[in-house]
Design an enzyme around this catalytic site. Sequence first.
Site, PDB file in Angstrom:
ATOM      1  N   HIS A 151      -1.729  -2.813   8.702  1.00  0.00           N
ATOM      2  CA  HIS A 151      -2.237  -2.187   7.565  1.00  0.00           C
ATOM      3  C   HIS A 151      -1.288  -1.080   7.041  1.00  0.00           C
ATOM      4  O   HIS A 151      -0.732  -0.228   7.681  1.00  0.00           O
ATOM      5  CB  HIS A 151      -3.610  -1.418   7.745  1.00  0.00           C
ATOM      6  CG  HIS A 151      -4.446  -1.083   6.569  1.00  0.00           C
ATOM      7  ND1 HIS A 151      -4.285  -0.138   5.723  1.00  0.00           N
ATOM      8  CD2 HIS A 151      -5.495  -2.126   6.106  1.00  0.00           C
ATOM      9  CE1 HIS A 151      -5.078  -0.283   4.712  1.00  0.00           C
ATOM     10  NE2 HIS A 151      -5.514  -1.505   4.858  1.00  0.00           N
ATOM     11  N   PRO A 152      -1.191  -1.055   5.840  1.00  0.00           N
ATOM     12  CA  PRO A 152      -0.191  -0.155   4.996  1.00  0.00           C
ATOM     13  C   PRO A 152      -0.726   1.424   4.736  1.00  0.00           C
ATOM     14  O   PRO A 152       0.256   2.229   4.498  1.00  0.00           O
ATOM     15  CB  PRO A 152       0.160  -0.869   3.523  1.00  0.00           C
ATOM     16  CG  PRO A 152      -0.821  -1.412   3.450  1.00  0.00           C
ATOM     17  CD  PRO A 152      -1.776  -1.865   4.578  1.00  0.00           C
ATOM     18  N   CYS A 153      -1.933   1.479   5.217  1.00  0.00           N
ATOM     19  CA  CYS A 153      -2.263   2.941   4.814  1.00  0.00           C
ATOM     20  C   CYS A 153      -1.571   4.149   5.300  1.00  0.00           C
ATOM     21  O   CYS A 153      -1.772   5.275   4.898  1.00  0.00           O
ATOM     22  CB  CYS A 153      -3.781   2.987   4.834  1.00  0.00           C
ATOM     23  SG  CYS A 153      -4.521   2.703   6.414  1.00  0.00           S
ATOM     24  N   ARG A 154      -1.004   3.994   6.483  1.00  0.00           N
ATOM     25  CA  ARG A 154      -0.419   5.103   7.065  1.00  0.00           C
ATOM     26  C   ARG A 154       1.073   4.985   6.858  1.00  0.00           C
ATOM     27  O   ARG A 154       1.860   5.802   7.498  1.00  0.00           O
ATOM     28  CB  ARG A 154      -0.430   5.167   8.662  1.00  0.00           C
ATOM     29  CG  ARG A 154      -2.155   5.637   8.711  1.00  0.00           C
ATOM     30  CD  ARG A 154      -1.882   6.991   9.366  1.00  0.00           C
ATOM     31  NE  ARG A 154      -3.163   7.920   9.336  1.00  0.00           N
ATOM     32  CZ  ARG A 154      -3.981   7.923  10.406  1.00  0.00           C
ATOM     33  NH1 ARG A 154      -3.374   7.749  11.654  1.00  0.00           N
ATOM     34  NH2 ARG A 154      -5.265   8.528  10.393  1.00  0.00           N
TER      35      ARG A 154
END
Lengths: 696, 227
Positions: B173-176
């Site tokens: 997941h790219p959110c961080r």
Amino acid sequence: MADLDGNDCISLPKLQFTPFSSALDAGFWHELTRRKLNDYRLDESPRRIKGYYCNGDPDGLPMRLTLEFSAFEMESATPTRCCAATGLLYNTNTLESFKACDKKALLQKSVEEIWKSIEFDETPDCLNLNRFLLLTFADLKRYRFYYWFCFPALCLPEGVHLLQPPAPLSKTFSLNQIKALQDAYDALCCRTGASAIPYFVVKYTVDSVSISPLASLEEEVRAQKKVTIGVYDPCTLPQYPGWPLRNLLYLITYRWGQVLDSLEVLCFRDRTLQGMRSLTHSLLFEVKLPKLSNASGCPKGVGWEKNQKGAMGPRIVNLSECMDPRRLAESSVDLNLKLMRWRLVPTLDLEKVISTKCLLLGAGTLGCNVARTLLGWGVRHITFVDNAKISYSNPVRQPLYEFEDCLGGGKSKALAAVERLRKIFPGVDAHGHHLSIPMPGHPVNFSEETMQQALKDVQQMEALISSHDVVFLLMDTRESRWLPTMIAASQRKLVINAALGFDTFVVMRHGLKKLPVQDSSTSSGDTGSTSLFSNIPGHKLGCYFCNDVVAPGDSTRDRTLDQQCTVSRPGLAMIAGALAVELLVSVLQHPEGGYAVASSSDDRMNEPPTSLGLVPHQIRGFLSRFDNVLPASLAFDKCTACSAAVLHRYERDGFQFLAEVFNSSHSFLEDLTGLTLLHQETQAAEIWDMSDDESI
Amino acid sequence: MDYDSCNTDLHLGEKTFQLSCHNFIQHSKAIGDGWVWESIEATNEGYMKKVLLKMKNAFGYTIPEQQKIVNEKTYRQEFEVQDTMDLEEIDISSIDLSGREMIRFEYHVVYSSSYQVPVLYFRACDIDGRPLTLEEIWQSVQENYKERLLEGPWETITQQEHPLLGQPFFILHPCRTHELMTPILKGAREEKQSVNYITAWLSMMGPVLGLNLPISYTTATSAQQLD
């Protein structure tokens, strides 16, 4: 060596080839599915497809013919350092025709085509020696694919004898020669614009190596006695060449076998490991070319691939995991929830939440919102109980229903809710029961029939509560909550209760009684560690009825509409429904579950007891002030639903007792629990009322 | 200091993404590391891709016993022995190689315009094209690596349709991602060094999924960046 005659060959070892292993990627099956549905439909005619084999694998990998997503685009680029192979796809419409398909005939047909091109075509570079057949059946209902590859090879009747066994190139060639070979090969690639050349002719001396296209073989054969042929070899085994050599050897035997006695073969192997290119593992060997009689005709062929068990047979691959939209929805929902664990709550026990079986009593505004929030948490097992039908006013407030559901008298709420849940998330295990819950003060003794029905309803309620982990009380009357409250208390099931006023709500968990064996301490009044309002452990918490000093009766009679709790601000049910589920999830995260000490508003600044925060007993909300409070209260020893006296009578007398409750006025329960006495002792009943004056 | 405006500068635009990939692939070609650029027909979009093959036994994966039994059962139900008997002929000129199984790992680096970062898409397939479940992939992770992964990036794996292919893939997941990259890019900027975003990012994300980056990328791709 080259002039050994036929008889001496018998003592020589025979050359063996490494067969291709078919290799498919998921994209190939996706694309086949798409084309079958959109283009091929029921058309079974063969389609041209394309695969490739590559050079440069590390040792140990199987030698593959790979088909990808791009296999159906004949014009698509072949990956670098790979040779293309073209094939025919026979996709059958049924498993029966897949089985019945004459594999021998298919193979023979392909062999004949190769043989004819060997016989008549002039330019060997145009020959398509590396072809394949792919027989498939796509069972798109079960996402199962049946397939069988064939890599047709023309057989030389006696095989091919080795004059010099395969040896690594480094044994025969000097480093300079290997470097020269590499340069010559790269130069030919460069000249022809190909990224790989399947076959070529090699000429070498002690200090030079040159490479020319296969087309030059004819003159090479005429010009000199010793010929070296190069094969772009996908195999990594040190003893055997790969399959692509096989048909080439047949070609050479067929065309020049009468002229050439022997042939030297260079299996060109080219790999780069950690930035270092190397050809030293290439193989060099010499074979004796057999003599074919001119009248021998089309040879026998082999090539059907063995399956994983090493037997002649098709393979089956099950792709439901990645193709069945239901399975995809399930795994996506779960993985998405898991993100919460990473982002915010590392210790979140999702499995506990997902596996909790929830019984929703009431499928109205609260029931619909609770169910949706449960789905959001990935809960799989949801059961509705309701006896109402969907009416025209419902869909705007009850998000599981639509206008159409109201037509023709309206569908049963419990059943329609299940249908809708499955539409939203097919992975849900939802059930619905169109069922009336018997209530105190609502007599059932009109006839033998009504008594029997009540008995049946009670038994079903008992069975439902017993087969679930949590009971949600989401009905719109107070007295309908009595029976499930009492049964759940008796069965030690967690109860989450939500009730609405016009602009107020209460969401609470009922106290979870200790198991009978341990029960001795609960009624003995040990208030040592708990005061009236703080640090109340779960087993001492009250239920919905504990705060009442009247037994439930017929609350819908003699009341104006707003007192029936059916009219509330529209947002209220969503807020309360959501809070009910979130309260459950927080309780589940507490190591003691329903026995957890109740958090109160005072705990808001303290270290929370679970990874998700507080585990209150009640949440009381006041929409007029946009405010919530978290009161906690003790179980009432004269409670009409969960006190020891009531539970004892129920457990002893069963339906007989319940029938008395249903059929009598509310004084029956009040007498039983001692409430009547209490009433006589105090006149201050109003202060116990559920009202927004409460402040903790 | 104005933290926000500084952050905005460190976001990866799509053009820079493609340029960084291009540089990255150039070096990959030079050392034969297998990364290629796949462009989508009739668009200027594309993604960077690598396929990695591993032997099944080398990598510690075995088909769960239960599934083996189910497979065999369906197979026997649907194919009688005599269906294939007539093809059973000994071919003396081929060697028998049954039982050599491998797993095909596929890694795609795709640009996410909503997060303005690269996203690592991946899947692993059996030789017959069946994608492995996340549990099966997890089995392949070495024991001593598991603990570290559970604390960090492994938990960020989720499932998503490949935006350009429409097939289900796993993603980190790219959110961080931006948060992780900011100190690296900032540090490099302060020391007036050039960093290839893709190299820096992949060297962090790749090892989680068995994708190791030769050290030569660091020097080769940052040098190109300066040009």
